[in-house]
Design a protein around this motif. Sequence first.
Motif, PDB file in Angstrom:
ATOM      1  N   ALA A  98      19.258 134.967 -76.702  1.00 47.13           N
ATOM      2  CA  ALA A  98      20.378 134.257 -77.316  1.00 47.13           C
ATOM      3  C   ALA A  98      19.978 132.833 -77.678  1.00 47.13           C
ATOM      4  CB  ALA A  98      21.569 134.242 -76.365  1.00 47.13           C
ATOM      5  N   GLY A  99      18.669 132.514 -77.555  1.00 49.43           N
ATOM      6  CA  GLY A  99      18.199 131.197 -77.927  1.00 49.43           C
ATOM      7  C   GLY A  99      17.479 130.495 -76.784  1.00 49.43           C
ATOM      8  N   THR A 100      16.779 129.420 -77.126  1.00 45.31           N
ATOM      9  CA  THR A 100      16.064 128.599 -76.145  1.00 45.31           C
ATOM     10  C   THR A 100      16.724 127.226 -76.071  1.00 45.31           C
ATOM     11  OG1 THR A 100      14.012 129.763 -76.657  1.00 45.31           O
ATOM     12  CG2 THR A 100      13.819 127.666 -75.501  1.00 45.31           C
ATOM     13  N   PHE A 101      16.919 126.734 -74.826  1.00 43.15           N
ATOM     14  CA  PHE A 101      17.689 125.494 -74.633  1.00 43.15           C
ATOM     15  C   PHE A 101      16.962 124.557 -73.661  1.00 43.15           C
ATOM     16  CE2 PHE A 101      20.416 128.990 -75.721  1.00 43.15           C
ATOM     17  CZ  PHE A 101      21.248 128.470 -76.696  1.00 43.15           C
ATOM     18  N   THR A 102      17.343 123.295 -73.711  1.00 43.63           N
ATOM     19  CA  THR A 102      16.702 122.300 -72.832  1.00 43.63           C
ATOM     20  C   THR A 102      17.304 122.308 -71.435  1.00 43.63           C
ATOM     21  OG1 THR A 102      18.253 120.616 -73.633  1.00 43.63           O
ATOM     22  CG2 THR A 102      16.126 120.798 -74.775  1.00 43.63           C
ATOM     23  N   SER A 103      18.520 122.832 -71.289  1.00 43.62           N
ATOM     24  CA  SER A 103      19.137 122.856 -69.961  1.00 43.62           C
ATOM     25  C   SER A 103      19.507 124.269 -69.558  1.00 43.62           C
ATOM     26  CB  SER A 103      20.391 121.985 -69.919  1.00 43.62           C
ATOM     27  OG  SER A 103      21.451 122.586 -70.640  1.00 43.62           O
ATOM     28  N   ASP A 104      19.487 124.512 -68.248  1.00 46.27           N
ATOM     29  CA  ASP A 104      19.856 125.821 -67.711  1.00 46.27           C
ATOM     30  C   ASP A 104      21.317 126.131 -68.018  1.00 46.27           C
ATOM     31  OD1 ASP A 104      19.170 128.061 -65.587  1.00 46.27           O
ATOM     32  OD2 ASP A 104      21.152 127.274 -65.080  1.00 46.27           O
ATOM     33  N   ARG A 105      22.157 125.140 -67.968  1.00 48.98           N
ATOM     34  CA  ARG A 105      23.587 125.341 -68.216  1.00 48.98           C
ATOM     35  C   ARG A 105      23.857 125.816 -69.638  1.00 48.98           C
ATOM     36  NH1 ARG A 105      27.731 121.743 -69.853  1.00 48.98           N
ATOM     37  NH2 ARG A 105      29.808 122.328 -69.033  1.00 48.98           N
ATOM     38  N   GLU A 106      23.233 125.195 -70.606  1.00 48.05           N
ATOM     39  CA  GLU A 106      23.418 125.608 -72.004  1.00 48.05           C
ATOM     40  C   GLU A 106      22.934 127.035 -72.217  1.00 48.05           C
ATOM     41  OE1 GLU A 106      23.019 121.736 -74.842  1.00 48.05           O
ATOM     42  OE2 GLU A 106      21.189 122.376 -73.806  1.00 48.05           O
ATOM     43  N   ALA A 107      21.808 127.367 -71.609  1.00 49.27           N
ATOM     44  CA  ALA A 107      21.243 128.708 -71.767  1.00 49.27           C
ATOM     45  C   ALA A 107      22.170 129.761 -71.179  1.00 49.27           C
ATOM     46  CB  ALA A 107      19.872 128.771 -71.110  1.00 49.27           C
ATOM     47  N   ARG A 108      22.741 129.490 -70.007  1.00 49.52           N
ATOM     48  CA  ARG A 108      23.634 130.461 -69.379  1.00 49.52           C
ATOM     49  C   ARG A 108      24.908 130.647 -70.205  1.00 49.52           C
ATOM     50  NH1 ARG A 108      21.844 132.224 -64.712  1.00 49.52           N
ATOM     51  NH2 ARG A 108      20.251 130.974 -63.618  1.00 49.52           N
ATOM     52  N   GLN A 109      25.413 129.575 -70.751  1.00 46.78           N
ATOM     53  CA  GLN A 109      26.589 129.682 -71.604  1.00 46.78           C
ATOM     54  C   GLN A 109      26.304 130.539 -72.842  1.00 46.78           C
ATOM     55  OE1 GLN A 109      27.520 125.569 -72.343  1.00 46.78           O
ATOM     56  NE2 GLN A 109      28.936 125.421 -70.584  1.00 46.78           N
ATOM     57  N   ALA A 110      25.153 130.332 -73.453  1.00 50.62           N
ATOM     58  CA  ALA A 110      24.773 131.111 -74.642  1.00 50.62           C
ATOM     59  C   ALA A 110      24.606 132.581 -74.291  1.00 50.62           C
ATOM     60  CB  ALA A 110      23.489 130.559 -75.245  1.00 50.62           C
ATOM     61  N   ALA A 111      23.981 132.854 -73.139  1.00 52.55           N
ATOM     62  CA  ALA A 111      23.780 134.231 -72.709  1.00 52.55           C
ATOM     63  C   ALA A 111      25.115 134.921 -72.448  1.00 52.55           C
ATOM     64  CB  ALA A 111      22.898 134.271 -71.465  1.00 52.55           C
ATOM     65  N   ARG A 112      26.053 134.197 -71.843  1.00 56.38           N
ATOM     66  CA  ARG A 112      27.376 134.775 -71.572  1.00 56.38           C
ATOM     67  C   ARG A 112      28.130 135.053 -72.873  1.00 56.38           C
ATOM     68  NH1 ARG A 112      27.729 130.477 -67.595  1.00 56.38           N
ATOM     69  NH2 ARG A 112      27.150 131.279 -65.521  1.00 56.38           N
ATOM     70  N   ARG A 113      28.018 134.124 -73.828  1.00 59.57           N
ATOM     71  CA  ARG A 113      28.684 134.348 -75.119  1.00 59.57           C
ATOM     72  C   ARG A 113      28.127 135.600 -75.799  1.00 59.57           C
ATOM     73  NH1 ARG A 113      28.218 128.641 -75.653  1.00 59.57           N
ATOM     74  NH2 ARG A 113      26.338 128.915 -76.921  1.00 59.57           N
TER      75      ARG A 113
ATOM     76  N   LEU B  17       6.290 124.631 -71.052  1.00 55.95           N
ATOM     77  CA  LEU B  17       5.440 124.529 -72.230  1.00 55.95           C
ATOM     78  C   LEU B  17       4.106 123.868 -71.877  1.00 55.95           C
ATOM     79  CD1 LEU B  17       8.088 123.393 -74.870  1.00 55.95           C
ATOM     80  CD2 LEU B  17       7.440 125.720 -74.195  1.00 55.95           C
ATOM     81  N   SER B  18       3.159 123.938 -72.773  1.00 54.66           N
ATOM     82  CA  SER B  18       1.805 123.399 -72.528  1.00 54.66           C
ATOM     83  C   SER B  18       1.812 121.892 -72.290  1.00 54.66           C
ATOM     84  CB  SER B  18       0.886 123.741 -73.708  1.00 54.66           C
ATOM     85  OG  SER B  18       1.410 123.199 -74.916  1.00 54.66           O
ATOM     86  N   ASP B  19       2.826 121.200 -72.845  1.00 50.01           N
ATOM     87  CA  ASP B  19       2.886 119.745 -72.664  1.00 50.01           C
ATOM     88  C   ASP B  19       3.730 119.364 -71.445  1.00 50.01           C
ATOM     89  OD1 ASP B  19       5.400 120.389 -73.475  1.00 50.01           O
ATOM     90  OD2 ASP B  19       5.391 119.154 -75.289  1.00 50.01           O
ATOM     91  N   GLY B  20       4.108 120.388 -70.650  1.00 45.84           N
ATOM     92  CA  GLY B  20       4.845 120.120 -69.430  1.00 45.84           C
ATOM     93  C   GLY B  20       6.351 120.147 -69.581  1.00 45.84           C
ATOM     94  N   ARG B  21       6.872 120.231 -70.788  1.00 42.40           N
ATOM     95  CA  ARG B  21       8.321 120.278 -70.972  1.00 42.40           C
ATOM     96  C   ARG B  21       8.858 121.627 -70.506  1.00 42.40           C
ATOM     97  NH1 ARG B  21       9.406 119.136 -77.038  1.00 42.40           N
ATOM     98  NH2 ARG B  21       7.466 120.350 -77.201  1.00 42.40           N
ATOM     99  N   ILE B  22      10.096 121.626 -70.049  1.00 45.78           N
ATOM    100  CA  ILE B  22      10.726 122.850 -69.536  1.00 45.78           C
ATOM    101  C   ILE B  22      11.794 123.321 -70.527  1.00 45.78           C
ATOM    102  CG2 ILE B  22      12.123 123.842 -67.677  1.00 45.78           C
ATOM    103  CD1 ILE B  22      10.826 121.855 -65.783  1.00 45.78           C
ATOM    104  N   ARG B  23      11.764 124.625 -70.807  1.00 49.02           N
ATOM    105  CA  ARG B  23      12.769 125.227 -71.683  1.00 49.02           C
ATOM    106  C   ARG B  23      13.398 126.416 -70.954  1.00 49.02           C
ATOM    107  NH1 ARG B  23      12.337 121.082 -73.535  1.00 49.02           N
ATOM    108  NH2 ARG B  23      11.874 120.444 -75.689  1.00 49.02           N
ATOM    109  N   HIS B  24      14.645 126.714 -71.351  1.00 48.34           N
ATOM    110  CA  HIS B  24      15.400 127.791 -70.703  1.00 48.34           C
ATOM    111  C   HIS B  24      15.768 128.845 -71.758  1.00 48.34           C
ATOM    112  CE1 HIS B  24      15.847 125.337 -67.045  1.00 48.34           C
ATOM    113  NE2 HIS B  24      15.906 124.324 -67.920  1.00 48.34           N
ATOM    114  N   LEU B  25      15.292 130.059 -71.541  1.00 53.38           N
ATOM    115  CA  LEU B  25      15.495 131.151 -72.493  1.00 53.38           C
ATOM    116  C   LEU B  25      16.710 131.980 -72.060  1.00 53.38           C
ATOM    117  CD1 LEU B  25      14.400 132.717 -74.974  1.00 53.38           C
ATOM    118  CD2 LEU B  25      12.998 134.058 -73.379  1.00 53.38           C
ATOM    119  N   ALA B  26      17.746 132.012 -72.912  1.00 50.49           N
ATOM    120  CA  ALA B  26      18.963 132.786 -72.620  1.00 50.49           C
ATOM    121  C   ALA B  26      18.740 134.247 -72.997  1.00 50.49           C
ATOM    122  CB  ALA B  26      20.141 132.211 -73.395  1.00 50.49           C
ATOM    123  N   LEU B  27      18.962 135.156 -72.079  1.00 46.89           N
ATOM    124  CA  LEU B  27      18.712 136.575 -72.300  1.00 46.89           C
ATOM    125  C   LEU B  27      19.952 137.412 -71.978  1.00 46.89           C
ATOM    126  CD1 LEU B  27      15.169 136.703 -70.664  1.00 46.89           C
ATOM    127  CD2 LEU B  27      15.681 136.670 -73.115  1.00 46.89           C
TER     128      LEU B  27
END
Length: 376
Positions: free
Chosen positions: A30-45, A9-19
């Motif tokens: 499948a949503g945007t998450f603060t951690s890679d692990r959460e994003a992968r779980q959402a994408a798998r679901r 993001l523009s303020d330097g924060r990192i987000r993980h987009l589940a696809l």
Amino acid sequence: MPYVRRRVLSDGRIRHLALYRDPTGRVRSAGTFTSDREARQAARRAESSVETGSWFDRTSGQTSFRDYVEQTWWPSRHLELTTKQCYRSYLDRHFLPFFGDLPMAKVLPSTVQAWVTKAVAGGLSARSVVKYHVMLHSIFKRAVRDRIIPYNPCAETELPKVVSRKLPTLTPEEFDRLLSAVPARWGGLVLTAIETGVRWGELIALRPRHVDFLRRTISVEETIVELSKKNSPTGERMVVKPYPKNNEPRTIRVGQDLLNVLAARVQHLGLSRDDLLFPSTEIAGGSPVSRNTFRTRVWLPALEKAQLGHHVRMHDLRHAHASWLLAGGADLKTVMDRMGHSQIQTTQKYLHTLPEADDRALAAFHRTRGRQHGTT
């Protein structure tokens, strides 16, 4: 295969987009998450829901009931003209005013239940509510199949109980009284209706070429459907269809007395083989008679004059035809073929409907019991 896209993001924060990919192969989030692990779980679901068939399009679920029905469900209906006209009426009068502006995903079981409650309170009969609910159920069933919504909100609706009323069957004696009250020009139509059991649209579509005077048969090959002009594909109120209901032409044996009546009618009016047998006016080449016109100008006055003690519809002549055949000993298959029924269960409902049928059954019981005791 699901995957994750990292975004800064523009303020330097990192987000993980589940696809993941939907059933059509389109990439979805499948949503945007603060951690890679959460994003992968959402994408798998999300991918798992696609594989199991439980996936639905949350965005499309915001489509209004009106837009889904008009743009998707209604154009896909391949219905008989009369059925299509009825469905259009149900939509315009009952469903679009209540559900029209609601997003499909917002229609809950309680919403459908509220419609039922309101319809009953408004005077709609239990039989009509149940019938209309079948159509509403099919709309949402299609939406589930299209992955617009996750479940059918009509699946467990509590519907009013339909109490079947046993209507009296017209007896031969009552029919004779009714026939004597019908104006002479319409006597042939009423006689044909009772002896053939054909439907109204099939009756008014009969022409001299459908009558085989040598073989003593009438062929049911066409039907005339009466539509409102706005629902007619040609803009005409009376539409001739080349096949009767169920698309099954049939041939019906008739008696010589009826043939004599029809022959006299053909000769008197000078009908050609392609003219209607029972036109609205007593002239060759006349147009079809409207069901409502016949009912108000001919049928109801004749009923009043006959004083039968109970109401009889023109369609009840068809019921009487089947009941008389079965009461007289005709087998179910023959009656089914004459009536043009697609299922024998439909024909079975006419068994034992004449008043004396139960008396004959009781007499048979006593004859059997009498043999056991040595009496007659």
